[in-house]
Design a protein around this motif. Structure first.
Motif, PDB file in Angstrom:
ATOM      1  N   ASN A 243      30.817  43.393  37.941  1.00  0.00           N
ATOM      2  CA  ASN A 243      29.687  42.838  38.688  1.00  0.00           C
ATOM      3  C   ASN A 243      28.403  42.905  37.873  1.00  0.00           C
ATOM      4  O   ASN A 243      27.570  41.982  37.920  1.00  0.00           O
ATOM      5  CB  ASN A 243      29.512  43.584  40.009  1.00  0.00           C
ATOM      6  CG  ASN A 243      30.513  43.154  41.063  1.00  0.00           C
ATOM      7  OD1 ASN A 243      30.904  41.999  41.118  1.00  0.00           O
ATOM      8  ND2 ASN A 243      30.938  44.088  41.906  1.00  0.00           N
ATOM      9  N   TYR A 244      28.226  43.983  37.132  1.00  0.00           N
ATOM     10  CA  TYR A 244      27.022  44.136  36.293  1.00  0.00           C
ATOM     11  C   TYR A 244      26.968  43.030  35.246  1.00  0.00           C
ATOM     12  O   TYR A 244      25.894  42.479  34.959  1.00  0.00           O
ATOM     13  CB  TYR A 244      27.034  45.513  35.630  1.00  0.00           C
ATOM     14  CG  TYR A 244      25.780  45.835  34.850  1.00  0.00           C
ATOM     15  CD1 TYR A 244      24.605  46.193  35.511  1.00  0.00           C
ATOM     16  CD2 TYR A 244      25.763  45.793  33.458  1.00  0.00           C
ATOM     17  CE1 TYR A 244      23.457  46.494  34.805  1.00  0.00           C
ATOM     18  CE2 TYR A 244      24.627  46.086  32.738  1.00  0.00           C
ATOM     19  CZ  TYR A 244      23.462  46.437  33.419  1.00  0.00           C
ATOM     20  OH  TYR A 244      22.329  46.720  32.713  1.00  0.00           O
TER      21      TYR A 244
ATOM     22  N   VAL B 258      32.657  32.649  52.225  1.00  0.00           N
ATOM     23  CA  VAL B 258      32.969  33.539  53.345  1.00  0.00           C
ATOM     24  C   VAL B 258      33.926  34.606  52.834  1.00  0.00           C
ATOM     25  O   VAL B 258      34.953  34.283  52.232  1.00  0.00           O
ATOM     26  CB  VAL B 258      33.626  32.776  54.518  1.00  0.00           C
ATOM     27  CG1 VAL B 258      33.998  33.743  55.638  1.00  0.00           C
ATOM     28  CG2 VAL B 258      32.705  31.687  55.030  1.00  0.00           C
ATOM     29  N   GLY B 259      33.605  35.867  53.031  1.00  0.00           N
ATOM     30  CA  GLY B 259      34.491  36.907  52.523  1.00  0.00           C
ATOM     31  C   GLY B 259      34.160  38.268  53.085  1.00  0.00           C
ATOM     32  O   GLY B 259      33.420  38.398  54.067  1.00  0.00           O
TER      33      GLY B 259
ATOM     34  N   HIS C 121      34.716  36.377  44.172  1.00  0.00           N
ATOM     35  CA  HIS C 121      34.933  35.346  43.158  1.00  0.00           C
ATOM     36  C   HIS C 121      33.602  35.029  42.483  1.00  0.00           C
ATOM     37  O   HIS C 121      32.926  34.051  42.828  1.00  0.00           O
ATOM     38  CB  HIS C 121      35.550  34.098  43.780  1.00  0.00           C
ATOM     39  CG  HIS C 121      36.212  33.208  42.788  1.00  0.00           C
ATOM     40  ND1 HIS C 121      37.518  33.346  42.410  1.00  0.00           N
ATOM     41  CD2 HIS C 121      35.737  32.169  42.063  1.00  0.00           C
ATOM     42  CE1 HIS C 121      37.838  32.441  41.519  1.00  0.00           C
ATOM     43  NE2 HIS C 121      36.763  31.704  41.300  1.00  0.00           N
ATOM     44  N   ARG C 122      33.217  35.824  41.510  1.00  0.00           N
ATOM     45  CA  ARG C 122      31.899  35.725  40.896  1.00  0.00           C
ATOM     46  C   ARG C 122      31.751  34.547  39.929  1.00  0.00           C
ATOM     47  O   ARG C 122      30.642  34.269  39.466  1.00  0.00           O
ATOM     48  CB  ARG C 122      31.563  37.027  40.169  1.00  0.00           C
ATOM     49  CG  ARG C 122      31.534  38.291  41.000  1.00  0.00           C
ATOM     50  CD  ARG C 122      30.434  38.277  42.064  1.00  0.00           C
ATOM     51  NE  ARG C 122      29.113  37.991  41.563  1.00  0.00           N
ATOM     52  CZ  ARG C 122      28.275  38.916  41.077  1.00  0.00           C
ATOM     53  NH1 ARG C 122      28.640  40.191  41.058  1.00  0.00           N
ATOM     54  NH2 ARG C 122      27.084  38.582  40.644  1.00  0.00           N
TER      55      ARG C 122
ATOM     56  N   LYS D 178      28.602  37.262  31.906  1.00  0.00           N
ATOM     57  CA  LYS D 178      29.747  36.455  32.304  1.00  0.00           C
ATOM     58  C   LYS D 178      29.229  35.246  33.072  1.00  0.00           C
ATOM     59  O   LYS D 178      28.276  35.356  33.853  1.00  0.00           O
ATOM     60  CB  LYS D 178      30.724  37.266  33.168  1.00  0.00           C
ATOM     61  CG  LYS D 178      31.430  38.375  32.401  1.00  0.00           C
ATOM     62  CD  LYS D 178      32.342  39.195  33.311  1.00  0.00           C
ATOM     63  CE  LYS D 178      33.602  38.448  33.685  1.00  0.00           C
ATOM     64  NZ  LYS D 178      34.539  38.277  32.554  1.00  0.00           N
ATOM     65  N   ASP D 179      29.853  34.108  32.862  1.00  0.00           N
ATOM     66  CA  ASP D 179      29.361  32.849  33.392  1.00  0.00           C
ATOM     67  C   ASP D 179      29.667  32.698  34.878  1.00  0.00           C
ATOM     68  O   ASP D 179      30.798  32.925  35.316  1.00  0.00           O
ATOM     69  CB  ASP D 179      30.006  31.684  32.621  1.00  0.00           C
ATOM     70  CG  ASP D 179      29.499  30.344  33.105  1.00  0.00           C
ATOM     71  OD1 ASP D 179      28.277  30.222  33.303  1.00  0.00           O
ATOM     72  OD2 ASP D 179      30.316  29.421  33.293  1.00  0.00           O
ATOM     73  N   SER D 180      28.646  32.305  35.652  1.00  0.00           N
ATOM     74  CA  SER D 180      28.790  32.015  37.066  1.00  0.00           C
ATOM     75  C   SER D 180      28.198  30.636  37.325  1.00  0.00           C
ATOM     76  O   SER D 180      27.020  30.399  37.043  1.00  0.00           O
ATOM     77  CB  SER D 180      28.071  33.067  37.913  1.00  0.00           C
ATOM     78  OG  SER D 180      28.278  32.841  39.290  1.00  0.00           O
ATOM     79  N   THR D 181      29.006  29.715  37.840  1.00  0.00           N
ATOM     80  CA  THR D 181      28.605  28.314  37.971  1.00  0.00           C
ATOM     81  C   THR D 181      27.979  28.043  39.325  1.00  0.00           C
ATOM     82  O   THR D 181      28.529  28.409  40.362  1.00  0.00           O
ATOM     83  CB  THR D 181      29.817  27.384  37.787  1.00  0.00           C
ATOM     84  OG1 THR D 181      30.442  27.665  36.537  1.00  0.00           O
ATOM     85  CG2 THR D 181      29.401  25.928  37.829  1.00  0.00           C
TER      86      THR D 181
END
Length: 336
Positions: free
Chosen positions: A22-23, A42-43, A139-140, A30-33
Protein backbone atom coordinates in the motif's frame (compact mmCIF):
# COMPACT_ATOMS: atom_id res chain seq x y z
CA UNK A 1 -9.81 -21.09 23.53
CA UNK A 2 -9.19 -19.11 20.33
CA UNK A 3 -6.19 -20.86 18.82
CA UNK A 4 -5.91 -18.22 16.10
CA UNK A 5 -4.17 -15.93 18.59
CA UNK A 6 -1.13 -18.18 18.32
CA UNK A 7 -0.91 -17.14 14.66
CA UNK A 8 -0.36 -13.49 15.62
CA UNK A 9 3.35 -13.51 14.63
CA UNK A 10 2.28 -14.46 11.11
CA UNK A 11 -0.23 -11.60 11.17
CA UNK A 12 2.62 -9.19 11.87
CA UNK A 13 4.43 -10.53 8.81
CA UNK A 14 1.29 -10.36 6.66
CA UNK A 15 0.59 -6.82 7.85
CA UNK A 16 4.12 -5.82 6.93
CA UNK A 17 3.82 -7.17 3.40
CA UNK A 18 0.42 -5.61 2.68
CA UNK A 19 1.42 -2.31 4.29
CA UNK A 20 4.56 -2.12 2.16
CA UNK A 21 2.46 -2.76 -0.95
CA UNK A 22 0.00 0.00 0.00
CA UNK A 23 2.87 2.38 0.78
CA UNK A 24 4.28 1.78 -2.69
CA UNK A 25 0.95 2.71 -4.26
CA UNK A 26 0.50 5.72 -1.98
CA UNK A 27 3.94 7.04 -2.98
CA UNK A 28 3.35 6.40 -6.66
CA UNK A 29 6.09 3.79 -6.91
CA UNK A 30 3.51 1.33 -8.21
CA UNK A 31 1.18 2.43 -10.98
CA UNK A 32 -2.49 3.10 -10.23
CA UNK A 33 -4.70 4.02 -13.20
CA UNK A 34 -7.45 6.64 -13.03
CA UNK A 35 -10.02 6.63 -15.81
CA UNK A 36 -11.88 9.38 -17.61
CA UNK A 37 -15.21 7.83 -16.64
CA UNK A 38 -16.15 7.40 -12.97
CA UNK A 39 -15.31 4.04 -11.42
CA UNK A 40 -16.97 3.07 -8.13
CA UNK A 41 -15.21 0.52 -5.95
CA UNK A 42 -17.25 -1.55 -3.49
CA UNK A 43 -15.32 -3.71 -1.05
CA UNK A 44 -14.28 -4.48 2.48
CA UNK A 45 -11.29 -5.06 4.71
CA UNK A 46 -12.64 -8.33 6.06
CA UNK A 47 -12.88 -11.68 4.31
CA UNK A 48 -16.48 -11.92 3.03
CA UNK A 49 -19.85 -11.47 4.64
CA UNK A 50 -20.33 -7.68 4.63
CA UNK A 51 -23.15 -7.30 2.11
CA UNK A 52 -21.34 -6.31 -1.08
CA UNK A 53 -23.94 -7.80 -3.45
CA UNK A 54 -26.93 -5.85 -2.06
CA UNK A 55 -24.80 -2.70 -2.14
CA UNK A 56 -23.88 -3.24 -5.81
CA UNK A 57 -27.56 -3.75 -6.60
CA UNK A 58 -28.48 -0.59 -4.72
CA UNK A 59 -25.87 1.40 -6.67
CA UNK A 60 -27.21 0.04 -9.95
CA UNK A 61 -30.70 1.17 -8.95
CA UNK A 62 -29.43 4.62 -8.00
CA UNK A 63 -27.35 5.18 -11.15
CA UNK A 64 -29.28 3.31 -13.82
CA UNK A 65 -31.84 6.05 -14.46
CA UNK A 66 -29.23 8.69 -15.31
CA UNK A 67 -26.24 6.75 -16.61
CA UNK A 68 -25.30 3.73 -18.68
CA UNK A 69 -23.98 1.45 -15.95
CA UNK A 70 -21.64 -1.53 -16.17
CA UNK A 71 -20.56 -3.86 -13.35
CA UNK A 72 -17.21 -5.63 -13.33
CA UNK A 73 -16.54 -8.57 -11.02
CA UNK A 74 -13.74 -11.11 -10.93
CA UNK A 75 -16.31 -13.91 -11.00
CA UNK A 76 -15.07 -15.71 -7.90
CA UNK A 77 -14.76 -19.52 -8.29
CA UNK A 78 -15.91 -19.50 -11.92
CA UNK A 79 -14.52 -22.22 -14.15
CA UNK A 80 -13.59 -19.88 -17.01
CA UNK A 81 -10.83 -17.31 -17.41
CA UNK A 82 -10.24 -13.94 -19.03
CA UNK A 83 -12.82 -11.28 -19.86
CA UNK A 84 -16.36 -12.55 -20.25
CA UNK A 85 -19.60 -10.60 -20.56
CA UNK A 86 -22.44 -12.16 -18.58
CA UNK A 87 -25.49 -13.19 -20.60
CA UNK A 88 -28.96 -14.13 -19.41
CA UNK A 89 -28.24 -17.77 -20.29
CA UNK A 90 -24.82 -17.85 -18.66
CA UNK A 91 -24.29 -20.29 -15.80
CA UNK A 92 -22.80 -19.73 -12.36
CA UNK A 93 -19.97 -22.11 -13.32
CA UNK A 94 -19.11 -19.84 -16.26
CA UNK A 95 -19.35 -16.40 -14.65
CA UNK A 96 -19.86 -16.84 -10.88
CA UNK A 97 -23.04 -16.67 -8.85
CA UNK A 98 -23.07 -12.98 -7.96
CA UNK A 99 -22.54 -11.61 -11.52
CA UNK A 100 -25.29 -13.93 -12.74
CA UNK A 101 -27.57 -12.63 -9.99
CA UNK A 102 -26.88 -9.03 -11.09
CA UNK A 103 -27.65 -9.87 -14.73
CA UNK A 104 -30.95 -11.55 -13.93
CA UNK A 105 -32.06 -8.61 -11.78
CA UNK A 106 -30.86 -5.94 -14.21
CA UNK A 107 -30.92 -7.48 -17.70
CA UNK A 108 -30.39 -4.10 -19.37
CA UNK A 109 -27.10 -3.49 -17.51
CA UNK A 110 -23.77 -4.71 -18.85
CA UNK A 111 -22.26 -7.20 -16.39
CA UNK A 112 -18.80 -8.66 -16.98
CA UNK A 113 -16.16 -10.72 -15.20
CA UNK A 114 -12.41 -10.34 -15.47
CA UNK A 115 -9.65 -10.98 -12.93
CA UNK A 116 -7.61 -8.16 -14.50
CA UNK A 117 -9.70 -5.14 -13.56
CA UNK A 118 -7.81 -2.76 -15.85
CA UNK A 119 -8.38 -5.01 -18.84
CA UNK A 120 -12.06 -5.25 -17.94
CA UNK A 121 -12.44 -1.49 -17.54
CA UNK A 122 -10.77 -0.84 -20.90
CA UNK A 123 -13.36 -3.05 -22.60
CA UNK A 124 -16.34 -1.77 -20.63
CA UNK A 125 -15.63 1.97 -20.85
CA UNK A 126 -16.67 1.95 -24.51
CA UNK A 127 -20.24 1.01 -23.57
CA UNK A 128 -20.66 2.55 -20.09
CA UNK A 129 -20.74 5.95 -18.41
CA UNK A 130 -20.16 4.57 -14.89
CA UNK A 131 -18.44 1.32 -13.92
CA UNK A 132 -19.02 -0.42 -10.58
CA UNK A 133 -16.21 -2.68 -9.37
CA UNK A 134 -17.41 -5.49 -7.12
CA UNK A 135 -15.04 -6.53 -4.31
CA UNK A 136 -12.19 -4.24 -5.38
CA UNK A 137 -11.06 -2.33 -2.29
CA UNK A 138 -7.64 -4.04 -2.32
CA UNK A 139 -7.27 -3.68 -6.10
CA UNK A 140 -4.84 -0.75 -6.03
CA UNK A 141 -4.02 -0.94 -9.75
CA UNK A 142 -7.22 1.07 -10.28
CA UNK A 143 -7.81 4.47 -8.68
CA UNK A 144 -11.59 4.78 -8.26
CA UNK A 145 -13.56 8.00 -8.39
CA UNK A 146 -15.54 6.77 -5.39
CA UNK A 147 -14.58 4.08 -2.89
CA UNK A 148 -17.25 2.50 -0.67
CA UNK A 149 -16.07 0.37 2.26
CA UNK A 150 -18.44 -2.02 4.02
CA UNK A 151 -18.09 -3.54 7.47
CA UNK A 152 -20.52 -5.75 9.36
CA UNK A 153 -21.75 -4.44 12.72
CA UNK A 154 -21.04 -7.82 14.35
CA UNK A 155 -17.47 -7.90 13.01
CA UNK A 156 -16.22 -4.33 12.75
CA UNK A 157 -12.78 -4.06 11.19
CA UNK A 158 -11.68 -1.74 13.97
CA UNK A 159 -11.99 -4.70 16.36
CA UNK A 160 -10.25 -7.24 14.13
CA UNK A 161 -6.72 -8.38 13.27
CA UNK A 162 -5.15 -9.11 9.91
CA UNK A 163 -4.91 -12.65 8.60
CA UNK A 164 -4.30 -15.31 9.79
CA UNK A 165 -4.97 -14.37 13.44
CA UNK A 166 -7.95 -12.29 12.33
CA UNK A 167 -10.08 -11.81 9.23
CA UNK A 168 -8.65 -8.62 7.75
CA UNK A 169 -7.14 -8.64 4.27
CA UNK A 170 -5.05 -5.64 5.25
CA UNK A 171 -4.59 -3.38 8.25
CA UNK A 172 -7.51 -1.25 9.40
CA UNK A 173 -5.36 1.71 8.35
CA UNK A 174 -6.60 0.94 4.86
CA UNK A 175 -9.94 2.53 5.76
CA UNK A 176 -8.36 5.92 5.04
CA UNK A 177 -8.73 5.21 1.30
CA UNK A 178 -12.53 4.99 1.60
CA UNK A 179 -14.80 7.90 0.76
CA UNK A 180 -17.93 6.30 2.22
CA UNK A 181 -18.09 3.73 5.02
CA UNK A 182 -21.28 1.71 5.50
CA UNK A 183 -21.91 -0.27 8.68
CA UNK A 184 -24.05 -3.20 7.53
CA UNK A 185 -26.24 -5.89 9.07
CA UNK A 186 -27.11 -3.90 12.17
CA UNK A 187 -29.49 -5.91 14.42
CA UNK A 188 -33.03 -4.58 14.75
CA UNK A 189 -33.49 -2.44 17.83
CA UNK A 190 -29.85 -1.36 18.15
CA UNK A 191 -29.80 1.89 20.12
CA UNK A 192 -28.79 5.00 18.20
CA UNK A 193 -26.29 5.78 20.97
CA UNK A 194 -24.48 2.54 20.09
CA UNK A 195 -24.19 3.66 16.48
CA UNK A 196 -22.86 7.04 17.55
CA UNK A 197 -20.25 5.22 19.62
CA UNK A 198 -19.18 3.19 16.57
CA UNK A 199 -18.93 6.35 14.49
CA UNK A 200 -16.74 7.98 17.15
CA UNK A 201 -14.44 4.95 17.27
CA UNK A 202 -14.04 5.01 13.48
CA UNK A 203 -12.17 8.31 13.73
CA UNK A 204 -13.26 9.39 10.27
CA UNK A 205 -11.15 11.68 8.13
CA UNK A 206 -12.53 14.97 6.84
CA UNK A 207 -13.33 13.55 3.39
CA UNK A 208 -15.25 10.53 4.73
CA UNK A 209 -18.94 9.87 5.36
CA UNK A 210 -20.56 7.07 7.33
CA UNK A 211 -23.95 5.37 6.98
CA UNK A 212 -25.75 2.64 8.92
CA UNK A 213 -27.85 -0.10 7.37
CA UNK A 214 -29.85 -3.22 8.16
CA UNK A 215 -30.77 -6.21 6.00
CA UNK A 216 -34.14 -5.84 4.34
CA UNK A 217 -35.91 -9.12 3.64
CA UNK A 218 -38.46 -9.53 0.87
CA UNK A 219 -42.10 -10.30 1.66
CA UNK A 220 -42.05 -13.17 -0.83
CA UNK A 221 -39.96 -16.18 -1.72
CA UNK A 222 -39.14 -16.94 -5.36
CA UNK A 223 -38.78 -20.17 -7.28
CA UNK A 224 -38.03 -21.09 -10.88
CA UNK A 225 -41.50 -20.20 -12.15
CA UNK A 226 -43.45 -18.72 -9.26
CA UNK A 227 -43.37 -16.51 -6.20
CA UNK A 228 -45.14 -17.12 -2.91
CA UNK A 229 -45.74 -14.96 0.16
CA UNK A 230 -43.19 -15.51 2.91
CA UNK A 231 -46.01 -16.73 5.15
CA UNK A 232 -46.21 -19.81 2.94
CA UNK A 233 -43.41 -21.23 5.11
CA UNK A 234 -45.54 -21.08 8.25
CA UNK A 235 -46.35 -24.51 9.68
CA UNK A 236 -44.11 -26.17 7.10
CA UNK A 237 -40.85 -27.98 7.78
CA UNK A 238 -38.19 -26.98 5.28
CA UNK A 239 -34.43 -27.15 4.74
CA UNK A 240 -32.37 -23.97 4.69
CA UNK A 241 -29.33 -24.30 2.42
CA UNK A 242 -26.64 -21.61 2.60
CA UNK A 243 -23.28 -21.24 0.90
CA UNK A 244 -22.47 -17.71 2.05
CA UNK A 245 -19.84 -16.29 4.37
CA UNK A 246 -22.19 -15.38 7.21
CA UNK A 247 -25.67 -16.95 7.26
CA UNK A 248 -26.33 -15.99 10.90
CA UNK A 249 -28.58 -12.95 10.18
CA UNK A 250 -30.76 -15.04 7.85
CA UNK A 251 -31.00 -17.88 10.36
CA UNK A 252 -31.97 -15.43 13.12
CA UNK A 253 -34.58 -13.78 10.88
CA UNK A 254 -36.23 -17.13 10.13
CA UNK A 255 -36.11 -18.14 13.80
CA UNK A 256 -37.82 -14.89 14.77
CA UNK A 257 -40.59 -15.85 12.36
CA UNK A 258 -40.92 -19.13 14.32
CA UNK A 259 -40.38 -21.14 11.17
CA UNK A 260 -39.45 -24.82 11.45
CA UNK A 261 -36.33 -25.67 9.49
CA UNK A 262 -33.04 -27.54 9.40
CA UNK A 263 -29.95 -25.67 8.31
CA UNK A 264 -27.41 -27.17 5.94
CA UNK A 265 -24.45 -24.80 5.95
CA UNK A 266 -21.75 -24.80 3.27
CA UNK A 267 -18.72 -22.57 2.66
CA UNK A 268 -18.97 -19.29 0.75
CA UNK A 269 -19.48 -19.78 -3.02
CA UNK A 270 -19.58 -23.54 -2.45
CA UNK A 271 -19.64 -25.72 -5.57
CA UNK A 272 -22.11 -28.48 -4.77
CA UNK A 273 -20.88 -31.99 -5.52
CA UNK A 274 -22.98 -34.59 -7.29
CA UNK A 275 -23.54 -36.47 -4.03
CA UNK A 276 -24.63 -33.27 -2.26
CA UNK A 277 -27.08 -32.51 -5.05
CA UNK A 278 -28.49 -36.02 -4.80
CA UNK A 279 -29.05 -35.60 -1.08
CA UNK A 280 -30.70 -32.22 -1.52
CA UNK A 281 -32.92 -33.67 -4.20
CA UNK A 282 -34.57 -35.79 -1.50
CA UNK A 283 -35.62 -32.75 0.55
CA UNK A 284 -39.29 -31.82 0.24
CA UNK A 285 -38.92 -28.04 0.50
CA UNK A 286 -35.71 -25.99 0.25
CA UNK A 287 -35.17 -22.32 1.00
CA UNK A 288 -31.84 -20.80 0.03
CA UNK A 289 -30.18 -17.44 -0.63
CA UNK A 290 -30.45 -15.70 -3.96
CA UNK A 291 -26.75 -16.27 -4.62
CA UNK A 292 -27.01 -19.99 -3.86
CA UNK A 293 -30.14 -20.28 -6.00
CA UNK A 294 -28.04 -19.36 -9.06
CA UNK A 295 -25.83 -22.39 -8.41
CA UNK A 296 -28.61 -24.79 -7.43
CA UNK A 297 -31.51 -24.05 -9.77
CA UNK A 298 -29.95 -25.65 -12.86
CA UNK A 299 -28.86 -28.75 -10.98
CA UNK A 300 -31.74 -29.47 -8.63
CA UNK A 301 -34.62 -30.94 -10.60
CA UNK A 302 -37.25 -30.05 -8.05
CA UNK A 303 -40.07 -27.54 -8.02
CA UNK A 304 -39.97 -26.74 -4.30
CA UNK A 305 -36.75 -24.70 -4.39
CA UNK A 306 -37.06 -21.05 -3.37
CA UNK A 307 -34.87 -18.12 -2.39
CA UNK A 308 -35.43 -15.08 -0.18
CA UNK A 309 -34.01 -11.82 -1.63
CA UNK A 310 -32.36 -9.22 0.57
CA UNK A 311 -31.68 -5.51 0.18
CA UNK A 312 -29.68 -2.78 1.90
CA UNK A 313 -31.94 -0.59 4.03
CA UNK A 314 -30.50 2.52 5.62
CA UNK A 315 -31.40 3.59 9.14
CA UNK A 316 -32.59 7.00 10.28
CA UNK A 317 -33.77 8.10 6.82
CA UNK A 318 -30.22 7.99 5.46
CA UNK A 319 -31.11 6.36 2.15
CA UNK A 320 -31.86 9.69 0.49
CA UNK A 321 -28.62 11.15 1.84
CA UNK A 322 -26.61 8.19 0.57
CA UNK A 323 -28.16 8.43 -2.89
CA UNK A 324 -27.53 12.18 -3.07
CA UNK A 325 -23.90 11.77 -2.02
CA UNK A 326 -23.22 9.06 -4.60
CA UNK A 327 -24.81 11.09 -7.41
CA UNK A 328 -23.08 14.32 -6.34
CA UNK A 329 -19.65 12.67 -6.18
CA UNK A 330 -20.14 11.08 -9.61
CA UNK A 331 -21.34 14.33 -11.15
CA UNK A 332 -18.44 16.25 -9.61
CA UNK A 333 -15.96 13.75 -11.04
CA UNK A 334 -17.52 14.01 -14.51
CA UNK A 335 -17.29 17.80 -14.44
CA UNK A 336 -13.79 18.16 -13.08
Amino acid sequence: MNFRKFLFPFSILYDGVTSLRNYAYDKGWKDSTEYEIPVISVGNLSVGGTGKSPMVELLISILNEDYKVAVLSRGYKRKTSGFLEVQALSTAEEVGDEPLQFKHKFPEVTIAVCADRREGIEKLKLKAEVIILDDAFQHRKVKPALSILLTSYSNLFIEDLVLPAGNLRESKRGMERADIIVITKIPDGTAYAKLQEVQHRMQLKEHQSIYFSIIGYDDSIYGKTESLPLEYLENKAFTLVTGIANPTPLVEFLEQKNFTFQHQKFSDHHHFSTSEIEKLQKEDLILTTEKDFKRLSNRLQKRALYYLPITTVFLHKEEGAFEREVLNRIEYFRKY
